[in-house]
Design a protein around this motif. Structure first.
Motif, PDB file in Angstrom:
ATOM      1  N   LEU A  27       0.689  -1.046  -0.318  1.00 34.50           N
ATOM      2  CA  LEU A  27      -0.135   0.192   0.115  1.00 34.50           C
ATOM      3  C   LEU A  27       0.875   1.021   0.194  1.00 34.50           C
ATOM      4  O   LEU A  27       1.701   1.051   0.850  1.00 34.50           O
ATOM      5  N   PRO A  28       0.679   2.417  -0.615  1.00 33.80           N
ATOM      6  CA  PRO A  28       1.379   3.467  -0.904  1.00 33.80           C
ATOM      7  C   PRO A  28       0.752   4.438   0.256  1.00 33.80           C
ATOM      8  O   PRO A  28       0.314   5.691  -0.282  1.00 33.80           O
ATOM      9  N   SER A  29       1.580   3.933   1.673  1.00 29.27           N
ATOM     10  CA  SER A  29       1.623   5.420   2.133  1.00 29.27           C
ATOM     11  C   SER A  29       2.717   5.404   2.785  1.00 29.27           C
ATOM     12  O   SER A  29       3.549   4.195   2.987  1.00 29.27           O
ATOM     13  N   ARG A  30       3.031   6.655   3.649  1.00 25.78           N
ATOM     14  CA  ARG A  30       4.682   6.781   4.141  1.00 25.78           C
ATOM     15  C   ARG A  30       4.398   6.525   5.684  1.00 25.78           C
ATOM     16  O   ARG A  30       3.797   7.098   6.193  1.00 25.78           O
ATOM     17  N   VAL A  31       5.378   6.264   6.558  1.00 29.93           N
ATOM     18  CA  VAL A  31       5.200   5.727   8.343  1.00 29.93           C
ATOM     19  C   VAL A  31       6.594   6.332   9.095  1.00 29.93           C
ATOM     20  O   VAL A  31       7.551   6.112   8.061  1.00 29.93           O
ATOM     21  N   VAL A  32       5.912   7.156   9.719  1.00 34.58           N
ATOM     22  CA  VAL A  32       7.346   7.711  10.356  1.00 34.58           C
ATOM     23  C   VAL A  32       6.867   7.526  11.917  1.00 34.58           C
ATOM     24  O   VAL A  32       5.986   7.970  12.401  1.00 34.58           O
ATOM     25  N   PHE A  33       8.415   6.284  12.357  1.00 37.97           N
ATOM     26  CA  PHE A  33       7.638   6.419  13.147  1.00 37.97           C
ATOM     27  C   PHE A  33       9.379   6.149  14.676  1.00 37.97           C
ATOM     28  O   PHE A  33      10.134   6.652  13.449  1.00 37.97           O
ATOM     29  N   GLY A  34       9.229   6.832  15.487  1.00 37.47           N
ATOM     30  CA  GLY A  34       9.544   6.836  16.829  1.00 37.47           C
ATOM     31  C   GLY A  34       8.945   7.686  18.034  1.00 37.47           C
ATOM     32  O   GLY A  34       8.124   7.734  18.204  1.00 37.47           O
ATOM     33  N   GLN A  35      10.602   7.896  18.754  1.00 40.10           N
ATOM     34  CA  GLN A  35      10.187   9.365  19.830  1.00 40.10           C
ATOM     35  C   GLN A  35      10.075  10.281  19.244  1.00 40.10           C
ATOM     36  O   GLN A  35      11.134  10.833  18.866  1.00 40.10           O
ATOM     37  N   GLY A  36       9.061  11.082  19.766  1.00 41.59           N
ATOM     38  CA  GLY A  36       9.177  12.721  19.385  1.00 41.59           C
ATOM     39  C   GLY A  36       8.837  13.236  17.930  1.00 41.59           C
ATOM     40  O   GLY A  36       9.292  14.288  17.290  1.00 41.59           O
ATOM     41  N   THR A  37       8.587  12.154  16.810  1.00 39.25           N
ATOM     42  CA  THR A  37       8.151  12.556  15.610  1.00 39.25           C
ATOM     43  C   THR A  37       7.174  13.409  15.317  1.00 39.25           C
ATOM     44  O   THR A  37       6.864  13.798  14.332  1.00 39.25           O
ATOM     45  N   LEU A  38       6.289  13.747  16.834  1.00 36.59           N
ATOM     46  CA  LEU A  38       5.218  14.578  16.327  1.00 36.59           C
ATOM     47  C   LEU A  38       5.887  15.515  15.744  1.00 36.59           C
ATOM     48  O   LEU A  38       4.973  16.697  14.635  1.00 36.59           O
ATOM     49  N   SER A  39       6.915  16.243  16.510  1.00 33.00           N
ATOM     50  CA  SER A  39       7.893  17.412  15.687  1.00 33.00           C
ATOM     51  C   SER A  39       8.577  17.180  14.021  1.00 33.00           C
ATOM     52  O   SER A  39       8.503  18.167  13.607  1.00 33.00           O
ATOM     53  N   ARG A  40       8.286  16.692  13.508  1.00 33.56           N
ATOM     54  CA  ARG A  40       7.954  15.961  12.361  1.00 33.56           C
ATOM     55  C   ARG A  40       7.302  16.556  11.444  1.00 33.56           C
ATOM     56  O   ARG A  40       6.859  16.077  10.208  1.00 33.56           O
ATOM     57  N   LEU A  41       6.561  17.254  11.883  1.00 37.11           N
ATOM     58  CA  LEU A  41       4.620  17.010  10.986  1.00 37.11           C
ATOM     59  C   LEU A  41       4.525  18.557   9.891  1.00 37.11           C
ATOM     60  O   LEU A  41       4.175  17.910   8.855  1.00 37.11           O
TER      61      LEU A  41
END
Length: 358
Positions: free
Chosen positions: A9-23
């Protein structure tokens, strides 16, 4: 090995701690300039923080997402989208909020960023379930698949232990059904078993120590895998029953999945022995259905539909709705068996399995 088809499926996943800062970085990547932040009323404060974080990109907030994605709520949100000239949505929360983002995308084709704060898994699926006039229906289309999913372990550290347990077992349900889905394949089966195992080992730890970051990361990892399973292959009896109980009886989503899963698993066990072996192995037990029931007990989750407001008098109506247009299932869906399944789930009986009728 059986023949299979696998499509990523063509979705991008950003996983980790503090990753909301990359919004903001992710919104820039998508070319989004005016975003509507979505949440439930209960998560409005968190959504306001996200709106402040995106600065000038933030067009507004809609904090009316509700369980089972009622069409009337979606229609109110669409009026807000049009009034604000929105070019994307950011959904922060669980399946209710992410479902609203999907419903908007279906009607507008706006890009979505999903930021899950539970283990529901909806963010990884091209599936939308909507409720209209007391009936919940689902459809599968890539039009509702979020473009980007940001998994931030930190957002789950304050998820109450009780909700963590039911949300996590809801995620496990996606993987359980993926193991006996008609369109299952080796890649998804590997992900399903790994996802079940990650959640089964982390949820009891979270029940005891909700702030254990390592367990939270393991659970979120498992939820991602289980959600990807649901997004890639079909649903069967378990999800049909839960859609019936949620859409027509207004039962809470995650808790209903938690209670029904052991019983749906027991129903299908005679027709899916390989899947049952993999589920049991992932749980570290001998019997898949009993192991799922015991896991719910171990994390303090409900084990009876009766405690959720579903009565013995509701069983016949639920059976009729669930068997009217059943999803594909490895074992034939027949009314007497479903009635017994629902009776056991209503009473909270520990499943012992049963032989399929000849």
């Amino acid at each position: 090995m059986q023949p299979f088809v696998y499509e990523g499926l063509p979705s991008r996943v950003v996983f980790g701690q503090g990753t909301l800062s990359r919004l903001e970085e992710e919104l820039e990547r998508l070319g989004c300039r005016r975003v509507l932040v979505l949440s439930t009323p209960q998560q409005r404060a968190q959504a306001e923080q996200v709106l402040a974080q995106v600065g000038e990109r933030g067009a507004g907030l809609f904090a009316e997402a509700a369980m089972h994605t009622p069409v009337e709520v979606t229609e109110r949100a669409l009026r807000r989208v049009e009034a604000l000239g929105v070019d994307a949505t950011v959904a922060i929360g669980g399946g209710s909020t992410i479902g609203l983002g999907k419903a908007i995308a279906l009607r507008t084709d706006l890009p979505q960023v999903a930021i899950p704060s539970t283990y529901a898994g909806s963010e990884m699926t091209p599936i939308l379930g909507e409720t209209r006039d007391g009936i919940k229906t689902t459809q599968r289309t890539l039009a509702v698949l979020p473009e980007t999913v940001i998994y931030d372990v930190d957002l789950t550290l304050t998820l109450p232990a009780g909700l963590s347990g039911t949300s996590g077992i809801n995620a496990i349900a996606h993987a359980v059904e993926a193991l006996y889905a008609r369109d299952r394949n080796p890649v998804i089966s590997l992900m399903a078993e790994e996802g079940i195992a990650a959640l089964a080992r982390s949820l009891p730890v979270i029940a005891d120590t909700p702030t254990d970051a390592a367990a939270r990361a393991d659970a979120l990892y498992g939820a991602w895998l289980c959600g990807a399973c649901l997004g890639s292959v079909g649903m069967s009896l378990h999800h049909k029953l839960c859609h019936t109980l949620g859409g027509s009886f207004d039962l809470p989503h995650a808790e209903t999945h938690t209670v029904v899963l052991p019983h749906a698993t027991a129903y299908n066990a005679p027709a899916a022995p390989e899947a049952m072996s993999r589920i049991a192995r992932a749980l570290g037990v001998k019997d898949a259905a009993a192991g799922l029931f015991d896991l719910a007990g171990a994390v303090g989750a409900p084990t009876s539909l009766g405690t959720l407001g579903f009565t013995a008098e509701d069983i016949d109506r639920a059976t009729e709705i669930a068997t009217r247009n059943p999803y594909w299932n490895p074992r034939e869906v027949e009314a007497d068996g479903i009635r017994r399944l629902l009776a056991d789930a209503q009473a909270g009986r520990r499943p012992a399995g049963e032989e399929a009728p000849s």
